[in-house]
Motif scaffolding. Sequence first.
Motif, PDB file in Angstrom:
ATOM      1  N   GLU A  75       0.845  -1.187   0.000  1.00  0.00           N
ATOM      2  CA  GLU A  75       0.000   0.000   0.000  1.00  0.00           C
ATOM      3  C   GLU A  75       0.880   1.237   0.000  1.00  0.00           C
ATOM      4  OE1 GLU A  75      -2.456   1.041   3.565  1.00  0.00           O
ATOM      5  OE2 GLU A  75      -4.042   0.406   2.189  1.00  0.00           O
ATOM      6  N   PHE A  76       0.556   2.178  -0.875  1.00  0.00           N
ATOM      7  CA  PHE A  76       1.361   3.388  -1.030  1.00  0.00           C
ATOM      8  C   PHE A  76       0.460   4.600  -0.923  1.00  0.00           C
ATOM      9  CE2 PHE A  76       2.966  -0.008  -3.714  1.00  0.00           C
ATOM     10  CZ  PHE A  76       4.257  -0.143  -3.257  1.00  0.00           C
ATOM     11  N   ASP A  77       0.891   5.574  -0.129  1.00  0.00           N
ATOM     12  CA  ASP A  77       0.127   6.812  -0.089  1.00  0.00           C
ATOM     13  C   ASP A  77       1.029   8.036  -0.161  1.00  0.00           C
ATOM     14  OD1 ASP A  77       1.202   6.869   2.444  1.00  0.00           O
ATOM     15  OD2 ASP A  77      -0.713   6.720   3.472  1.00  0.00           O
ATOM     16  N   ASN A  78       2.272   7.829  -0.460  1.00  0.00           N
ATOM     17  CA  ASN A  78       3.160   8.964  -0.709  1.00  0.00           C
ATOM     18  C   ASN A  78       4.301   8.516  -1.605  1.00  0.00           C
ATOM     19  OD1 ASN A  78       5.483   8.086   0.871  1.00  0.00           O
ATOM     20  ND2 ASN A  78       4.225   8.484   2.654  1.00  0.00           N
ATOM     21  N   GLN A 129      -4.201   7.172  -2.946  1.00  0.00           N
ATOM     22  CA  GLN A 129      -3.589   5.951  -2.413  1.00  0.00           C
ATOM     23  C   GLN A 129      -3.625   4.865  -3.481  1.00  0.00           C
ATOM     24  OE1 GLN A 129      -5.808   3.984   0.743  1.00  0.00           O
ATOM     25  NE2 GLN A 129      -3.905   3.762   1.870  1.00  0.00           N
ATOM     26  N   VAL A 130      -2.600   4.011  -3.470  1.00  0.00           N
ATOM     27  CA  VAL A 130      -2.514   2.887  -4.391  1.00  0.00           C
ATOM     28  C   VAL A 130      -2.222   1.635  -3.575  1.00  0.00           C
ATOM     29  CG1 VAL A 130      -1.206   1.867  -6.311  1.00  0.00           C
ATOM     30  CG2 VAL A 130      -1.626   4.342  -6.254  1.00  0.00           C
ATOM     31  N   MET A 131      -2.965   0.574  -3.854  1.00  0.00           N
ATOM     32  CA  MET A 131      -2.660  -0.719  -3.254  1.00  0.00           C
ATOM     33  C   MET A 131      -2.433  -1.709  -4.393  1.00  0.00           C
ATOM     34  SD  MET A 131      -4.545  -3.416  -0.646  1.00  0.00           S
ATOM     35  CE  MET A 131      -5.742  -2.261  -0.196  1.00  0.00           C
ATOM     36  N   ILE A 132      -1.327  -2.443  -4.304  1.00  0.00           N
ATOM     37  CA  ILE A 132      -1.013  -3.451  -5.311  1.00  0.00           C
ATOM     38  C   ILE A 132      -1.016  -4.801  -4.615  1.00  0.00           C
ATOM     39  CG2 ILE A 132       0.725  -4.282  -6.932  1.00  0.00           C
ATOM     40  CD1 ILE A 132       1.673  -1.395  -7.239  1.00  0.00           C
ATOM     41  N   GLU A 171      -1.677  -9.337  -5.483  1.00  0.00           N
ATOM     42  CA  GLU A 171      -1.214 -10.319  -6.459  1.00  0.00           C
ATOM     43  C   GLU A 171      -1.865 -10.176  -7.834  1.00  0.00           C
ATOM     44  OE1 GLU A 171      -2.498 -14.436  -5.439  1.00  0.00           O
ATOM     45  OE2 GLU A 171      -3.464 -13.412  -3.772  1.00  0.00           O
ATOM     46  N   ASN A 172      -3.125  -9.751  -7.910  1.00  0.00           N
ATOM     47  CA  ASN A 172      -3.741  -9.637  -9.230  1.00  0.00           C
ATOM     48  C   ASN A 172      -4.627  -8.402  -9.405  1.00  0.00           C
ATOM     49  OD1 ASN A 172      -5.961 -10.515  -7.669  1.00  0.00           O
ATOM     50  ND2 ASN A 172      -6.883 -11.455  -9.461  1.00  0.00           N
ATOM     51  N   TYR A 173      -4.529  -7.458  -8.501  1.00  0.00           N
ATOM     52  CA  TYR A 173      -5.268  -6.220  -8.734  1.00  0.00           C
ATOM     53  C   TYR A 173      -4.566  -5.019  -8.123  1.00  0.00           C
ATOM     54  CZ  TYR A 173      -7.406  -6.140  -4.016  1.00  0.00           C
ATOM     55  OH  TYR A 173      -7.623  -6.095  -2.667  1.00  0.00           O
ATOM     56  N   ILE A 174      -4.957  -3.864  -8.661  1.00  0.00           N
ATOM     57  CA  ILE A 174      -4.474  -2.577  -8.189  1.00  0.00           C
ATOM     58  C   ILE A 174      -5.704  -1.805  -7.767  1.00  0.00           C
ATOM     59  CG2 ILE A 174      -3.335  -0.427  -8.888  1.00  0.00           C
ATOM     60  CD1 ILE A 174      -2.197  -2.464 -11.214  1.00  0.00           C
ATOM     61  N   SER A 175      -5.734  -1.332  -6.546  1.00  0.00           N
ATOM     62  CA  SER A 175      -6.855  -0.476  -6.151  1.00  0.00           C
ATOM     63  C   SER A 175      -6.333   0.945  -6.033  1.00  0.00           C
ATOM     64  CB  SER A 175      -7.513  -0.940  -4.855  1.00  0.00           C
ATOM     65  OG  SER A 175      -6.700  -0.687  -3.754  1.00  0.00           O
ATOM     66  N   ILE A 176      -7.161   1.854  -6.489  1.00  0.00           N
ATOM     67  CA  ILE A 176      -6.805   3.266  -6.444  1.00  0.00           C
ATOM     68  C   ILE A 176      -7.881   4.002  -5.680  1.00  0.00           C
ATOM     69  CG2 ILE A 176      -6.460   5.347  -7.803  1.00  0.00           C
ATOM     70  CD1 ILE A 176      -5.080   3.692  -9.828  1.00  0.00           C
ATOM     71  N   THR A 177      -7.431   4.769  -4.705  1.00  0.00           N
ATOM     72  CA  THR A 177      -8.322   5.657  -3.970  1.00  0.00           C
ATOM     73  C   THR A 177      -8.026   7.059  -4.460  1.00  0.00           C
ATOM     74  OG1 THR A 177      -8.268   4.192  -2.063  1.00  0.00           O
ATOM     75  CG2 THR A 177      -9.042   6.458  -1.683  1.00  0.00           C
ATOM     76  N   LYS A 178      -9.062   7.740  -4.887  1.00  0.00           N
ATOM     77  CA  LYS A 178      -8.913   9.087  -5.428  1.00  0.00           C
ATOM     78  C   LYS A 178      -9.240  10.120  -4.360  1.00  0.00           C
ATOM     79  CE  LYS A 178     -13.601   9.746  -6.975  1.00  0.00           C
ATOM     80  NZ  LYS A 178     -13.886  10.772  -5.984  1.00  0.00           N
ATOM     81  N   HIS A 179      -8.813  11.331  -4.594  1.00  0.00           N
ATOM     82  CA  HIS A 179      -9.213  12.444  -3.745  1.00  0.00           C
ATOM     83  C   HIS A 179     -10.656  12.805  -4.073  1.00  0.00           C
ATOM     84  CE1 HIS A 179      -5.335  13.384  -1.945  1.00  0.00           C
ATOM     85  NE2 HIS A 179      -4.791  13.142  -3.122  1.00  0.00           N
ATOM     86  N   ASP A 207      10.496   2.166   6.081  1.00  0.00           N
ATOM     87  CA  ASP A 207       9.400   2.627   5.234  1.00  0.00           C
ATOM     88  C   ASP A 207       8.347   1.544   5.007  1.00  0.00           C
ATOM     89  OD1 ASP A 207      10.530   5.103   4.973  1.00  0.00           O
ATOM     90  OD2 ASP A 207      11.501   4.650   3.060  1.00  0.00           O
ATOM     91  N   PHE A 208       8.698   0.295   5.291  1.00  0.00           N
ATOM     92  CA  PHE A 208       7.786  -0.788   5.011  1.00  0.00           C
ATOM     93  C   PHE A 208       7.019  -1.281   6.220  1.00  0.00           C
ATOM     94  CE2 PHE A 208      10.443  -0.581   1.443  1.00  0.00           C
ATOM     95  CZ  PHE A 208       9.576  -0.853   0.402  1.00  0.00           C
ATOM     96  N   THR A 209       7.309  -0.756   7.398  1.00  0.00           N
ATOM     97  CA  THR A 209       6.593  -1.189   8.592  1.00  0.00           C
ATOM     98  C   THR A 209       5.092  -0.975   8.418  1.00  0.00           C
ATOM     99  OG1 THR A 209       8.499  -0.617   9.922  1.00  0.00           O
ATOM    100  CG2 THR A 209       6.423  -0.919  11.075  1.00  0.00           C
ATOM    101  N   GLU A 210       4.705   0.214   8.010  1.00  0.00           N
ATOM    102  CA  GLU A 210       3.287   0.512   7.848  1.00  0.00           C
ATOM    103  C   GLU A 210       2.662  -0.352   6.763  1.00  0.00           C
ATOM    104  OE1 GLU A 210       0.375   4.234   6.788  1.00  0.00           O
ATOM    105  OE2 GLU A 210       2.397   4.634   7.497  1.00  0.00           O
ATOM    106  N   MET A 211       3.392  -0.560   5.665  1.00  0.00           N
ATOM    107  CA  MET A 211       2.846  -1.382   4.589  1.00  0.00           C
ATOM    108  C   MET A 211       2.659  -2.814   5.034  1.00  0.00           C
ATOM    109  SD  MET A 211       4.580  -0.078   1.149  1.00  0.00           S
ATOM    110  CE  MET A 211       5.783   1.130   1.642  1.00  0.00           C
TER     111      MET A 211
END
Length: 134
Positions: A32-35, A56-59, A61-69, A111-115
């Motif tokens: 999960e990425f938000d910055n 925000q972007v979450m990747i 195994e087979n999908y990408i979810s995008i959260t928009k503003h 940087d990966f603790t939160e992820m």
Amino acid sequence: MSYSIIMEQTPNPETIKFITTNLFLPSGRAFEFDNTKTSDISPLANALLNFSFVKQVMITENYISITKHSFVSWEDILLEVRDYIYEYLNSGKSIVHEEWMNTDNIDNNKDFTEMKLNETKMSENVEKVAVQHK
């Protein structure tokens, strides 16, 4: 290997899942990425976060979810995002740098603790949703 994409709404109206026909992460893995600081391990997440409307972007195994503003509607950006993901995946570019697939690299990088925690939360949520749908 050619990718196709199916879009799916989520319970969160700000988030859409872009499900692919191919796997690109090991089973059970999710990032999960938000910055942009932590998205450097994923060129795809970094590219998506460069869109001003992506929060925000979450990747997985087979999908990408995008959260928009909330300042933009999906109606205005959905096709642009889908086409960008489709072109990116089918270009053969790296989705997540290979060296970050190793659990030790994640465990030793602050940087990966939160992820990693988010990965656990996501699997718990998936289990809850599966139970609710039975």
